[in-house]
Motif scaffolding. Sequence first.
Motif, mmCIF file in Angstrom:
data_model
loop_
_atom_site.group_PDB
_atom_site.id
_atom_site.type_symbol
_atom_site.label_atom_id
_atom_site.label_comp_id
_atom_site.label_asym_id
_atom_site.label_seq_id
_atom_site.Cartn_x
_atom_site.Cartn_y
_atom_site.Cartn_z
ATOM 1 N N THR A 287 -15.599 27.972 -6.207
ATOM 2 C CA THR A 287 -15.361 28.661 -4.945
ATOM 3 C C THR A 287 -15.439 27.687 -3.780
ATOM 4 O O THR A 287 -14.635 27.745 -2.836
ATOM 5 C CB THR A 287 -16.378 29.795 -4.757
ATOM 6 N N THR A 288 -16.410 26.777 -3.845
ATOM 7 C CA THR A 288 -16.559 25.775 -2.794
ATOM 8 C C THR A 288 -15.299 24.934 -2.660
ATOM 9 O O THR A 288 -14.791 24.720 -1.556
ATOM 10 C CB THR A 288 -17.758 24.860 -3.091
ATOM 11 N N ALA A 289 -14.781 24.448 -3.787
ATOM 12 C CA ALA A 289 -13.582 23.611 -3.758
ATOM 13 C C ALA A 289 -12.390 24.382 -3.210
ATOM 14 O O ALA A 289 -11.605 23.847 -2.420
ATOM 15 C CB ALA A 289 -13.278 23.096 -5.162
ATOM 16 N N ARG A 290 -12.254 25.649 -3.596
ATOM 17 C CA ARG A 290 -11.125 26.456 -3.123
ATOM 18 C C ARG A 290 -11.219 26.708 -1.622
ATOM 19 O O ARG A 290 -10.231 26.562 -0.886
ATOM 20 C CB ARG A 290 -11.085 27.792 -3.877
ATOM 21 N N LEU A 291 -12.402 27.094 -1.173
ATOM 22 C CA LEU A 291 -12.584 27.365 0.255
ATOM 23 C C LEU A 291 -12.290 26.133 1.102
ATOM 24 O O LEU A 291 -11.614 26.211 2.143
ATOM 25 C CB LEU A 291 -14.020 27.837 0.518
ATOM 26 N N LEU A 292 -12.778 24.990 0.645
ATOM 27 C CA LEU A 292 -12.610 23.777 1.429
ATOM 28 C C LEU A 292 -11.174 23.261 1.376
ATOM 29 O O LEU A 292 -10.688 22.685 2.358
ATOM 30 C CB LEU A 292 -13.597 22.709 0.958
ATOM 31 N N LEU B 82 -18.014 17.652 1.023
ATOM 32 C CA LEU B 82 -18.404 18.799 0.200
ATOM 33 C C LEU B 82 -17.349 19.128 -0.847
ATOM 34 O O LEU B 82 -17.675 19.477 -1.990
ATOM 35 C CB LEU B 82 -18.634 20.021 1.092
ATOM 36 N N ARG B 83 -16.092 19.015 -0.462
ATOM 37 C CA ARG B 83 -15.027 19.299 -1.437
ATOM 38 C C ARG B 83 -15.038 18.278 -2.561
ATOM 39 O O ARG B 83 -14.913 18.638 -3.742
ATOM 40 C CB ARG B 83 -13.667 19.303 -0.744
ATOM 41 N N PHE B 84 -15.175 17.003 -2.229
ATOM 42 C CA PHE B 84 -15.230 15.989 -3.283
ATOM 43 C C PHE B 84 -16.425 16.214 -4.197
ATOM 44 O O PHE B 84 -16.319 16.048 -5.424
ATOM 45 C CB PHE B 84 -15.273 14.589 -2.672
ATOM 46 N N ASP B 85 -17.578 16.582 -3.625
ATOM 47 C CA ASP B 85 -18.743 16.903 -4.455
ATOM 48 C C ASP B 85 -18.412 18.026 -5.432
ATOM 49 O O ASP B 85 -18.741 17.958 -6.627
ATOM 50 C CB ASP B 85 -19.917 17.334 -3.577
ATOM 51 N N ALA B 86 -17.766 19.076 -4.913
ATOM 52 C CA ALA B 86 -17.435 20.220 -5.763
ATOM 53 C C ALA B 86 -16.452 19.825 -6.861
ATOM 54 O O ALA B 86 -16.609 20.213 -8.027
ATOM 55 C CB ALA B 86 -16.859 21.348 -4.909
ATOM 56 N N ARG C 166 -15.648 18.253 -12.881
ATOM 57 C CA ARG C 166 -15.053 17.227 -13.748
ATOM 58 C C ARG C 166 -13.622 16.895 -13.355
ATOM 59 O O ARG C 166 -12.806 16.488 -14.200
ATOM 60 C CB ARG C 166 -15.124 17.649 -15.226
ATOM 61 N N ASN C 167 -13.305 17.062 -12.103
ATOM 62 C CA ASN C 167 -11.952 16.783 -11.616
ATOM 63 C C ASN C 167 -11.866 15.403 -10.971
ATOM 64 O O ASN C 167 -11.112 15.201 -10.025
ATOM 65 C CB ASN C 167 -11.528 17.856 -10.608
ATOM 66 N N LEU D 246 -9.163 11.203 -7.419
ATOM 67 C CA LEU D 246 -9.394 9.767 -7.290
ATOM 68 C C LEU D 246 -8.541 9.150 -6.177
ATOM 69 O O LEU D 246 -9.034 8.358 -5.361
ATOM 70 C CB LEU D 246 -9.109 9.074 -8.624
ATOM 71 N N ALA D 247 -7.262 9.500 -6.118
ATOM 72 C CA ALA D 247 -6.391 8.939 -5.088
ATOM 73 C C ALA D 247 -6.841 9.380 -3.696
ATOM 74 O O ALA D 247 -6.836 8.581 -2.751
ATOM 75 C CB ALA D 247 -4.945 9.361 -5.335
ATOM 76 N N GLU D 248 -7.240 10.648 -3.560
ATOM 77 C CA GLU D 248 -7.725 11.128 -2.264
ATOM 78 C C GLU D 248 -9.004 10.413 -1.851
ATOM 79 O O GLU D 248 -9.213 10.108 -0.666
ATOM 80 C CB GLU D 248 -7.971 12.632 -2.325
ATOM 81 N N LEU D 249 -9.874 10.148 -2.825
ATOM 82 C CA LEU D 249 -11.103 9.425 -2.518
ATOM 83 C C LEU D 249 -10.809 8.000 -2.071
ATOM 84 O O LEU D 249 -11.447 7.478 -1.149
ATOM 85 C CB LEU D 249 -12.025 9.418 -3.739
ATOM 86 N N HIS D 250 -9.838 7.366 -2.715
ATOM 87 C CA HIS D 250 -9.420 6.028 -2.278
ATOM 88 C C HIS D 250 -8.967 6.067 -0.815
ATOM 89 O O HIS D 250 -9.360 5.215 -0.007
ATOM 90 C CB HIS D 250 -8.269 5.521 -3.161
#
Length: 265
Positions: free
Chosen positions: A124-129, A167-171, A176-177, A182-186
């Motif tokens: 839910t956190t990932a979807r909301l963010l 918060l989204r990256f944490d979620a 396990r995504n 990875l590209a967004e984190l870069h």
Amino acid sequence: MLSFSILGALQIRTALGPAEISGDLQRTLIQTLLVNEGQSISGESLIEEMWGDSVPDNQANALQAHISRLRRKLRSLEPDRVNSRVTIHPSGYRLTVGEGELDAVEFIKTVRQAEVAAASDPATTARLLADALAMWRGPVFGDFTGGTLCQLACGRYEEHRMRAMELRFDAELSLRNHAAVLAELHDAHTNHPLRERFCEQLMIALYRSGRQADALNVYRRMWQHLSDELGIEPSPSLRRVENAILSHDPALTWNSPAPVVLQPA
């Protein structure tokens, strides 16, 4: 009903399509009223924001003329509205913004909902963010940031955006995504090289992708950058992530990605 968008260049949408606010002073006026999110702002503050050091001789009349012009413009966009959106109060001027009418308010509301869900419901956190971050079309107000009050608001909203990304990256890492983000984190780490949380998350994603050497190289570059730019060393949490990677700490594998789960050496 109107809707106002400031997470990007100023946009006003009506039932018939987009509307334009012409003139730098008018744009500064409505942007300043909008970032107060329905609260009053003094005439003195509006004058300072609109004219800075070039205040006209009859500043009160000049401000009132622009207030009247903005009222007429907004009334023309909502001919069925009974009361003016711009009202005068003892504490100053106020632009009425209803529920769901200002994207910045909706963005912050969604981020706060995600913060509540973060501890127990990463999906839910990932979807909301993801929905919240999709509201952004570019820098706040685009290339027309206005005066000091608007610039401070830009910084405030941008900090909320950084928090939402973290918060989204944490979620996503909890789900396990790691490969998917990875590209967004870069990009996040490259665009915000002094923000250590993005570095930590990128290192964890690389490690989980079987790229331990790349994760450690990211840390070394971050250490060098902090030393060169700020004259400081990495934070304890960032050093703990490096130590965990070096020791193949099981906590890095599928547990919560937050560095707090890693015990100090």
